[in-house]
Design a protein around this motif. Sequence first.
Motif, PDB file in Angstrom:
ATOM      1  N   GLN A   1      -4.572  -3.005   5.901  1.00  0.00           N
ATOM      2  CA  GLN A   1      -5.546  -2.243   5.133  1.00  0.00           C
ATOM      3  C   GLN A   1      -5.436  -0.755   5.416  1.00  0.00           C
ATOM      4  O   GLN A   1      -5.744   0.059   4.561  1.00  0.00           O
ATOM      5  N   ASP A   2      -4.997  -0.382   6.609  1.00  0.00           N
ATOM      6  CA  ASP A   2      -4.879   1.032   6.945  1.00  0.00           C
ATOM      7  C   ASP A   2      -3.717   1.698   6.211  1.00  0.00           C
ATOM      8  O   ASP A   2      -3.735   2.897   5.977  1.00  0.00           O
ATOM      9  N   HIS A   3      -2.699   0.952   5.828  1.00  0.00           N
ATOM     10  CA  HIS A   3      -1.504   1.500   5.198  1.00  0.00           C
ATOM     11  C   HIS A   3      -1.239   0.801   3.868  1.00  0.00           C
ATOM     12  O   HIS A   3      -0.371  -0.064   3.782  1.00  0.00           O
ATOM     13  N   PRO A   4      -1.962   1.166   2.798  1.00  0.00           N
ATOM     14  CA  PRO A   4      -1.704   0.507   1.516  1.00  0.00           C
ATOM     15  C   PRO A   4      -0.359   0.946   0.944  1.00  0.00           C
ATOM     16  O   PRO A   4       0.042   2.099   1.070  1.00  0.00           O
ATOM     17  N   ILE A   5       0.326   0.017   0.323  1.00  0.00           N
ATOM     18  CA  ILE A   5       1.624   0.282  -0.268  1.00  0.00           C
ATOM     19  C   ILE A   5       1.489   0.105  -1.775  1.00  0.00           C
ATOM     20  O   ILE A   5       1.085  -0.955  -2.247  1.00  0.00           O
ATOM     21  N   ASP A   6       1.823   1.138  -2.534  1.00  0.00           N
ATOM     22  CA  ASP A   6       1.772   1.083  -3.991  1.00  0.00           C
ATOM     23  C   ASP A   6       3.190   0.908  -4.513  1.00  0.00           C
ATOM     24  O   ASP A   6       3.996   1.839  -4.484  1.00  0.00           O
ATOM     25  N   LEU A   7       3.490  -0.298  -4.982  1.00  0.00           N
ATOM     26  CA  LEU A   7       4.837  -0.596  -5.452  1.00  0.00           C
ATOM     27  C   LEU A   7       5.150   0.036  -6.801  1.00  0.00           C
ATOM     28  O   LEU A   7       6.306   0.201  -7.156  1.00  0.00           O
ATOM     29  N   PHE A   8       4.119   0.383  -7.579  1.00  0.00           N
ATOM     30  CA  PHE A   8       4.317   0.920  -8.922  1.00  0.00           C
ATOM     31  C   PHE A   8       3.840   2.367  -9.039  1.00  0.00           C
ATOM     32  O   PHE A   8       3.395   2.792 -10.094  1.00  0.00           O
ATOM     33  N   ALA A   9       3.957   3.122  -7.990  1.00  0.00           N
ATOM     34  CA  ALA A   9       3.472   4.506  -7.995  1.00  0.00           C
ATOM     35  C   ALA A   9       4.240   5.364  -8.991  1.00  0.00           C
ATOM     36  O   ALA A   9       3.667   6.238  -9.650  1.00  0.00           O
TER      37      ALA A   9
END
Length: 148
Positions: free
Chosen positions: A25-33
């Motif tokens: 939760q501390d490091h969200p990853i956006d695959l479609f940024a």
Amino acid sequence: MKGRLLYFLPIIFVAFSCEEKKLQQDHPIDLFADERQEGKAYVMRPQECFDASDMVVSSSSIKLVDQSKGRGKSVFIYKVNSGEILKTTRDSIVNFPFQFVSNKQLMFHRDSTSYIYLKKLEGYRFIAEKKHLKYQWTKGAPIYSVKK
């Protein structure tokens, strides 16, 4: 000893799994940024629309004849009763009236002549057979009025 271990083993697994969730939760990853562009719609200029189209017609007699909303993609069928052919790459003779399909509702201005930017029909196989459609609205093309 083995009996006590069986009771504490689930508690140990829950404790370790909670720590991992906190790290995620501390490091969200956006695959479609790179693909997300909210609120930025590209509007083509008149010359771009003209170049991208297979057929361009100027007409003031455009009418919505059929529409399908709700389930699946929205489909709008327009009828052009008369007009002037400005460009054609497919047909040397275009017979009026003809119909074309659009995936969005087009707001043509009443009592004014508009440019109609059309491409060769791709998809809509069943509708094309039934309604004798050959063209669809050029994607990304807005409605431009003919200036007199």
